[in-house]
Structures are given as structure tokens and as C-alpha cells.
Design an enzyme around this catalytic site. Sequence first.
Site, PDB file in Angstrom:
ATOM      1  N   GLU A   1     -22.530  30.049 -24.859  1.00  0.00           N
ATOM      2  CA  GLU A   1     -23.776  29.530 -24.335  1.00  0.00           C
ATOM      3  C   GLU A   1     -23.964  28.284 -23.682  1.00  0.00           C
ATOM      4  OE1 GLU A   1     -27.372  31.214 -27.210  1.00  0.00           O
ATOM      5  OE2 GLU A   1     -25.609  30.449 -28.315  1.00  0.00           O
TER       6      GLU A   1
ATOM      7  N   ARG B   1     -34.679  26.976 -31.879  1.00  0.00           N
ATOM      8  CA  ARG B   1     -33.782  26.233 -31.021  1.00  0.00           C
ATOM      9  C   ARG B   1     -34.130  25.294 -29.861  1.00  0.00           C
ATOM     10  NH1 ARG B   1     -28.062  26.152 -30.874  1.00  0.00           N
ATOM     11  NH2 ARG B   1     -27.574  27.504 -32.436  1.00  0.00           N
TER      12      ARG B   1
ATOM     13  N   GLU C   1     -29.193  42.156 -28.913  1.00  0.00           N
ATOM     14  CA  GLU C   1     -29.027  41.516 -30.305  1.00  0.00           C
ATOM     15  C   GLU C   1     -30.115  42.167 -31.225  1.00  0.00           C
ATOM     16  OE1 GLU C   1     -29.126  37.116 -30.834  1.00  0.00           O
ATOM     17  OE2 GLU C   1     -29.460  37.243 -33.061  1.00  0.00           O
TER      18      GLU C   1
END
Lengths: 477, 774
Positions: B707, B304, B226
Amino acid sequence: MKKKITFICNDENISIEINPALTVLDYLRDNKRLTGTKEGCREGDCGACTVIVGRLNGKRIVYQTINSCLLPIADLNGKHLVSIEGLNLDGLNIIQEQMVDEGGTQCGFCTPGFIISMTNYFINHSEYDPEKAALALDGNICRCTGYLGIRRAIQNVIAYLNSIPRKNSNQTDFLMKAQILPEYFSSIPKRLKTLSKEIQYDKPTEKKIKPRYVVSGGTDLFVQKWESLLESNVRFISGNEALKEIRKEGNTIFIGGAVTISEFENSPLIRKHLPEVTKYLNLFGSQPIRNRATIAGNIVNASPIADMTNILLALSANLNLTTNKKKRSLPLNEFYLGYKTLNKKEKEIIENISIEIPSKEHYFNYERISRRTYLDIASVNTAALIKSDGKRIIDISISAGGVAPIPLYLKSTCNFFKGKEINSDLVDEAAHYALSEISPISDARGSAEYKSLLLKQLLKAHFIKLFPQLIEVEVLV
Amino acid sequence: MKTYDSIQHVRGESKFVDDLFNPEGLLYGYVYYSSIAHGKIVSINLKKALKYAGVRGVFTAEDIPGENQIGGIVPDEVLLAGSKVDFIGQPIALVVADTKLAAKSASKLIDCKIEEYPAVFDPRIACEKGELIIPPRIFSLGDVNNAWSQCEYIVEGKTETGGQEHLYIETQGAVAIPVEGGGIKIYSSTQNPTAVQKVSARILNVPMHKIEVDVPRLGGGFGGKEDQATAWAALAALAASKLQRPVKIILPRQEDMRLTGKRNPYSSDFKIGLNKEGMILAYEVTFYQNAGAAADLSPAILDRTLFHCTNSYYIPNVKATAYSCRTNLLPNTAFRGFGGPQGMFVIESAINRAAEVMGISAHEIQRKNLLKEGDEFPYGQRTEHCRAIRCFEEAEQRYDFKMRKNYVEQFNQENKLVKKGITVMPVCFGISFTTTFMNQASALVHVYTDGSVRISTAAVEMGQGVNAKISVIASKVFSIDISRIKIDSTNTTRIANTSPTAASKGADLNGYAAMKACELILERLKKTACNELKFDDPKKVEIREEHIFYDGNRTPLTWNKLIQAAYLRRVSLSAHAHHATTDIYFDKEKAKGKPFAYHVYGTAIIEATVDCLRGTYKIDSVKVVHDFGSSLHSVVDRGQAEGAIVQGIGWMTIEEVMFDGKGKLMTDALSTYKVPDIQSAPKDMEVHFLEDAANPFGPFNSKAIGEPPLMYGIGAFFAIRNAMKAFRPERQFDFVAPITNERVLLTLYPAERFSGMKPDLAIDDVKTPAALVY
Ligand SMILES: Cc1cc2nc3c(=O)[nH]c(=O)nc-3n(C[C@H](O)[C@H](O)[C@H](O)COP(=O)(O)OP(=O)(O)OC[C@H]3O[C@@H](n4cnc5c(N)ncnc54)[C@H](O)[C@@H]3O)c2cc1C
Ligand code: FES
Ligand code: FES
């Protein structure tokens, strides 16, 4: 440094002048631009580069999987090399189709390697077992699927193959009929026979330039120094038939200096006389590694944790070395002088390794713990050969790997055991005692503390397994 | 449903970056990197390297025409270190040569002198020193301080979770090709083409329109490509621009492992309070995230962790504090779950510790505290269509949890050296980028005159099946056979300003965008059909399996004929559409909002067996009930779940990222870093698709899948731990993952440490060579 190499690549006859140390992986990807064979690690640990190599054996071809990243092109002489491209038919074959339908492929990078290994399993078996087929994939890593889809694919392929009526055809013909192998496979035996007439193999005695490296299976050398191999004069000995023999003379078994783990594991002679030993060999590397790795290479590479070496130490094996001029023998446990230093002259090669066949009174056990059970170098391993009347230890030899700079024969521990009656206290005491003989270091395979504890546990495990009736486990844990 | 990509894969015909082609004049790059964790670069001497046969150039920070900066969230990371190094593996120079071998050999001749500074590797120490990437983040709900007094039980503890190497089988790589006008075309194995484009433009000091990035597909990403694919592409672009020759950089495996960041390790403290009945009243947690030497994506990952700090439970009083700590290790980065797993591990540990203190099973506490409809998360959002209890109860029933638990207990009574453990692991995971603006995507759809369709989106195919899902969506909108649809590579000239393919959002965002673009064309086609058939109401036109219906009646028109007609009538057969998730927002200051479009729920039951003599274990089974919404593609969804679970188990068990005392990665090869193989992955796995679970917020009622299932793997830790407890019921165990064989054995036999070992054999004194290489 170029050499002429003659072989068949998929359906194409090839004869080229080429650096013999070039890996088959690089040959396929760079020279042939056949990019279905992938590079994932260049150390035999991922299987993305797996190819099938066939060699003529009488009228038939014997096919094996091999990691192309560790395979020098020199060893393709007279062989049939099969990459994923060489398996493709117009449509998908049943293996490919099931891999698609069951989610056996996601990113696809590992997939050609898996298809290759699965196909090779079916080439080599006419009765199928999903568990054994999964074991044939022990050299292939997939980071995406979690393997469940691959297992389902195997099961479906087996069901399909079992549903096809088969006459007495050989397996290759059967797989061609089942549209798994392309038709050209039937032409290979003849073509190889013709080719093999053209090939000139090296004769070791004729070597004039002193080789810098002797490569056998290459599973250590090509991991450690592939770049240097490309630039050096190399002697390849894996094709040397004289070193391939496994024979028995009296009570002694001789294992040739180029015998691979697979050849050893599958030798009827070994299976008959050392059945306890072969039981553990599927924990050595992976199927494709075992197809290349040799026992002599394992010994000479001198890793303290080497599996075959530690097994052979417990079996009190002897090495028979030769320089072509002079031969000599020495016990394996006198071969190691220090970390990667050997009691061996540069020119000496291992001609064979000899083992006395254990008697009925001998008990053998091998323990090996690695982070992952399959395709992983052990943290600690230990082999034990115990001669006993069922109560007392008459004689004993125990090796311990990963706990010293060399594969270690636990000499004082063995002396400690000798003549004593087997019981939990003895084992407990001896396991403690063994710690005085070892000097583990901390590395990626475990801390020194862990390795000491583990060896202790594994020494106990030998006795719990071999003499369960004499041991109270409570005392030992 | 066979899809294009998987058919190519099984034939070995899929082209990855390294497979594409070797353009004429191609050169190869090799990255020279720091071998010191922290220090000042005193001098770099390139003379010898430049003279090496075949070398075409060696580039350092000085050669960068633009800004030497690749940081995404925080501009704190250089492409090439010029004056200072902050971690081992930090790129210092790029050697470019005719062959890979020459580039690598020449790099060994670079003489770089570094004056060493003290280095920090422990996040808690970094935090003490004030080395934080961003100011601390706090999420809170209710008032923990007042709640403690109402608690019957208050339990505190500490947890550790390790890093995780992505180990995509395709290593990082890129090819950069100079094109006219000073432009560069880059083929990159990235999840984030726009980042590659933006950073390369910044490095080269050219406008973004001069950089074209094309991503054919990835041989696995898992978050590792990413942010961390950018540097290699930018380096290739730099060299290509300087030398005006194509340059390829493919990281060899060892370099890939040494040079790229991994999942962030966390060290955490928890305090949990419960009443007599086992209801959790308060939870206080502090996370110390090991960010490594640069921000990379760590701040977003940190968020997160906070979003998921209460996992699938409702807790009325929560205070969660998180520190992103700067250390001298590789900059850690996104990895499937993105901080969520690290947060969930702590609450599960807290529940397990509480259960031990209370003398009940963790399962009882889990069950009592599951999220219900309308419950509030610490970040202010309330559950909608909550399926936490449904999944949990269905898993218990479907897999007969009670019976399995009894079986495990009985087994443990009968066996001395081998013990079993069972555990339940519920998961609740929020779907959306928590940075709201990133929740956008676009798609470009072309219908060709033969009726075939080609679609470009911002999504990168990396095995997660996004291409397959978008094909399904397009085939549903048009009602045509899926074989007519081809999904194109991801390319910044076709789709601009892409968000990374991440956060499990690829199929949602790009699926919606593709759906909208297809619908635009469909509307035009309906009008065309009316014109052709002389009908007047396009709303009554419908395509059913390639046949055109009007008002429910089949007409002579087919898809092919209709496309032909549209073309002849000069109707546009192409459309571009943009999609942005509506109704989500998040106030970072207040740490409140509605950051997620929806949540994914599920529950796993996991069993493990431990050999308590040898310290080894096996995961026996994983049984799951998972909320997929209405699955778009069951083969893809099942595969994602299975793969994620095994990856999660790997993280918790055998996968261990190890550094030595100098900050050098010890596990830098597949021979030392082990991921699950076909034998260690559980054979007995069942993933049940929760029924009647339509999701109004996903394309065709589907849900994101990438995920969430990874976190079922956390259950493996507790299953093993439970088995260990059965062997040593009197002992207290810690919460340190991964729970490797080594950790199991040393935990089961702590008293034996060093006993019997001569004092001179203790670790520090061992006098054998440091590197026992294989
Ligand atoms: C992925 C992988 C997994 C592995 N797993 C294991 C494992 O589980 N257990 C284990 O023990 N090992 C393992 N190995 C190591 C390796 O496979 C073994 O050590 C193997 O036995 C080496 O044999 P070789 O023929 O391939 O050696 P080569 O690489 O060809 O040679 C190794 C050394 O031996 C010398 N040599 C070879 N034959 C002779 C001879 N006849 N006389 C004199 N010198 C000779 C060579 O000159 C060289 O110095 C693994 C290796 C890989 C790559
Ligand atoms: S490239 Fe990984 S095994 Fe050969
Ligand atoms: S499918 Fe991606 S590694 Fe196997």
C-alpha cells in the site's frame, strides 16, 4: 443459423458448423477450453482477450491484433488465429522471459494480452522502436504493474533482437530463428492457401432471408448487442473485397464501405493526399480496434462524437449509398436527421465515401480531448479545414462532436468566419459565436458546461496551431 | 529470480477461477439487482423468469435456509434484499440457468415492484441526519484549543476526494460444487477465504466444516475482493446447495462495476496553525466518509484515515474527528491504502493552503515538520527507526530537487500556454491490521521425499508476489533452490481461520508463519543429519545451497539424501506453524496504543505539465526514495511500488466514479471509467531502494510494500495544481480530486462559464436524449 467456418487455430486446422456470430473469445474459452485468452470487459477496452489474426496476402501472411471479444467467428474464415497457447515453446521465449524478469507481470490476468500485442509488434516490424512498440500496446490495460516493467521488457527484447545477426530472411523466419515464434508458423501460408479453396464466402446478392443486422468491423455492434446478434440472422460484410478499395479518380478519393481505420491510415494513397488527416488516427480507439473498425461503420453508428465522422464532415465528404438496385449520393452533413436517425433506407449500405483532395491553400487541423488521451472516446472533438491565402479565410468548414445529438457541421460559425481576416479578436468572437449552434448534454464524458467551454478552447486551438503568426495567445486565454 | 506464478502467467497457463474447469452439470448464475436507491420491495414476481428456457431456479431472500446476513464488522447487510433496498445494485435475486445468456435474459423478466423512498447520497447530509454507521471517532494529541493562540497563521479549508473503482481485470466470481453430506466446495476469487466460508455456512445454516473454500489466485484484488467477493460465493453456494448442481457466477464487467463498492469518497474540513517559522503547531480536521449503504469495512477504513491524518509530519496538537456516513450508494470498501490516502490528502492540502497564505513553498513547510525519531503520533505510538527525514533528504539530493524547481520556474517564464508544476510528497504508513487480533497467520509446509516442498499459507496470491516472497523465505531457511518450492492455493481445509490478505501484511504474517514451519522441519533435519553422520550437536549442522555442513565442513549429505534419510528414519517432514505479531495493541476507547509493528517511509518528487489552453496534463516524472527494508524480492518490490504509484496517480487524476442524481452509477464500463494506460502512466519513473534500511520487525529484515507507495500518487494532484497556479497566479484554487481535464479547464476559465451560451442551453434545459450511447 449455423455456418461452416474454416480456419487454422494455432497449429490446428479447423472446419466447423457454428453460429457465425459467436465471438472468438467464447469460441476459444468455451469450445476449445483455451483459457489463456481472458475476458476483462467484452467491450474492446481492456485487451485481455487480444488475439493475433493472420490473413493470406499473396505468399505472405499479414498478422494483426484483434479484440476477440468483438470478433465474430465468421470473420475467421480462411484466417490463422493465434492465441497465447499458440506462441508457447517448451521454455519461455525472450518476450515472456523479459516480462518475468522485469516485473512486467503481477496478477497475470492481463499478461497474455500484452504478450500477444508485443509479439505482433515484432512480427510486423524489422526495425524496432521502444516508443512505437509501446504504442502497439495501446489496447492493453494493466491494473497492477504501472507499465514500467513492461516498458523495460520491451527494451530488453529489442536489445536482444538487435544483437542477433540477421540475413535477408523475412521477419517471421527471423522470429522463428530467434525462438519467438514456433516452427509451425512457416507452414501456415501453404496451409491457408489450401484451406481457402474449401471456403465458400457469402455472396451478398444470394441472400434470401433478410438479415437483421449488417456487421462490418463489429466494434460498435458487438459492444451494443452481442446477445441479440447471436440470435439473429446477420450479414457480415468485412470480408467483402469489393468494399475494400481505396482509389483516386481525378481529384476525388473513394474509400470503400468496408475500409478499416488501419487500412485508411496505412494506405499510400491516403498518406500522400491526406497526410494531415492520418496524423491523428492513432488516437482512434486502439491498434486492435482500428484493425477492425470501419469508416462506414463509424458514420452509420452515428455517434455524435465519432472521430472519423467529424473529420469527414470538415472534409465535406460525400456518401455513395447503394441497395444493389439503386444508387444515390449525398453530402455527409445531410446524413444525420437527429440522434441516431439517418437519412438512409434500411437496405442501403455505404458503397464508398468520396473526398475532394484539399489544395495547397487548405489548412487542416483536428482537436480531440478525452479524459485519457489514448483508447478513450472524446469529450469534444472538432476538425477544421480552412482555405486561406495566409491572411484571410477564403473558405472554411468546421465540425464539432459531442456537443449536439449528431456530429455537427458548424454551419453558421463557418459563415461567420468566411471572408474575414484572421486575427485573435475574430477567433475569440467566433468561438463565442459557435456556442449558439450547440446543445451539449451532461454525461460521463463531461458536463454540458465543460463541453461548451472545451469546444470554445478547441476552436481557438485550430487557429493557434494553424496560424500562429496571426494570433496573440494572450487575447485568447 | 523467476517464480512459478509469473512463468505460468506469461504462458497463459495460470488458472483463475473462471479457467479452472467446467464440472459436469455446471449451471450459471446471474444476479438481479435493485434499480432504485432506496425503497420498500412491494412485490417480486418470478413466474416469467422461471418459465424461460433453460432456467433451473430463481432464488430470493426467502430461499435462504440460514441467516440472511453478510456484514463483517457490523451485521447490517443482507445477501439478498427481501423487504427493502438501500442502494442501486443491491442483489435481490439470483437466476440460475444452463447458460450465461439464458440466466441474464431470464433476469430481465423478473418483475419487482419497489416503492421509492427519498435517498441520501451526500455524506455531510447523512451526518446531519444522524445516519452514522458507527459513533464518531476522535483521535487527539496535545490540546488544539490552547495551541491556536500561539499560531501566527491559521488557515482553514475544505477538501474532497472521489471514489475509485478497483478495476481488477479479473471480475468477481466463484464456482460452488455440492459435495457429499450437504457440504459445498467453493472456488472463489477472494482475498478473504474465511469470510467466504463463514458467511456461506451462515447462509446455508451448516457448520463451517462443511464449507471448503479454495482460492487459486486472483487477477487483481486491491481490496475490492476483501469483503466484496463474499456475496457472489455465498450466492453460488446457495444455488448449488438448492439445486445440487455446480453453479458458477462470474460477474460481467458492467455488473461488477454496478454491484460492488469502491474506495470511500471523503469530504473534509481542516484548520491548520503554524508559527512564523512554518512549524505546524496545531491541526484540526473533520472527515466525512461516504460509507455507502452498509458498514462493510468502512469503520476500519475510517480508523486508518485517523491513523494517517498527519502523514509524515509531527504535529504536537491534533484533533481529528471522523464520521462514517450512511448513504444510499454501494457499500464502499477496502482499496489499497484503506483510508490512509484520504487522510493524507487533507494534511497535504492544508500545508499547501498554508504555504499560499504565507507566501512560501509547501516544500518548506513539509521539510520543517517531518517526523523525527521518538516523535509521537496522535494515536500514542512513537516512531522507531524513523526514516522520514532520510528519505526526504535523499530524494532532494539524488534527484536534484533545487535544480528541477529552477528548471520548472524557468520553463514557466518562457511558456505562455503550457506550464509545469513540481511537488514533493513524503509518505509514512503504519504496518499491521489496526484491529489487533487480525495480525495472525499460519502455514503448512510439506517436504516430499524427492526434496520438493509445497507450502500452504493463509495468504492469497493476487499479483502482489506473496507466493514469490514466501518461496524466497523458505528457500533461505532451508538453503535450497527456489525451484524446489511450490506455493499452494489458499484453502480453508489446509489453513483455517485465515485473516484476509490485506493491509500489506500478507508477506509479513504468512512469511513469518512459513518461516516458523520451515524452521520446525529444519530442526528435525539437523537432528537427522547428526544421526546419519554420527555427530552429536545439531546446532552445528547447517545447510548451504543444498549441501549439509557440520561445524563449517562440508559433509557427504545433500538435501536430497537428507530428506530420504529423514523419511526412512520416520521423521516428520511436515509442519504447521502459527504466527502472531507481538507487542502491538490498541485501546479503541482511548484511541491510544501501539497499533503498528513498524512504519514505512519514503518521498516522491513529481513533475507535471499542463496544457492551459485545452486543460489537459501529463505526469512527466515520478522520482522516489523508498524504504523497502531489506527487500526480499526486488522485482516484486519494485513492481509493487511502480504499480501502486500509477494507481495512486489514477485516483488523483483521471479516475472518476460518477453517479447520476438518482444514485445510479454512470461510470459502469471501461469505456467511461478510465484507468491509466501505458501512455498516460509516467514513463520517467525511478524508484530508489533506501540503503542500509534493515527492518527488525519483518521477515529477513524486509518491509511491507503493497500500500504505502500508492500515496506518492497524491503528489500528482499538487504538481498539476502548481502548474495551474503558474498560469493563474492571481486565483485561489480548491482541493477537489480527481483533478480531471474537466476540472482543470473549468478552474482555469471560471469566468467563462456560460458566457456566450444562450440561457436556454444551460445544463438542465438541454433537450437532447438522455443517453447518448456509444
Ligand atoms: C474500445 C473501442 C474504442 C473505440 N474508440 C473509438 C474512437 O476513438 N473514435 C471513434 O470514433 N469510435 C470509436 N469506437 C467506435 C467504433 O470503433 C467505430 O464507430 C467504428 O468505426 C465502427 O465501425 P465497425 O465497422 O466496427 O461498425 P459495426 O459495429 O460493424 O457497425 C456499426 C453500424 O454501422 C453499420 N454499417 C457498417 N458498415 C456499413 C456500410 N458499409 N453501410 C451501411 N451500414 C454499415 C452497421 O450495420 C451498424 O449499424 C470505439 C469502439 C470500441 C469498442
Ligand atoms: S475482453 Fe476486454 S477487450 Fe475484449
Ligand atoms: S498484471 Fe494484473 S492486470 Fe496486469
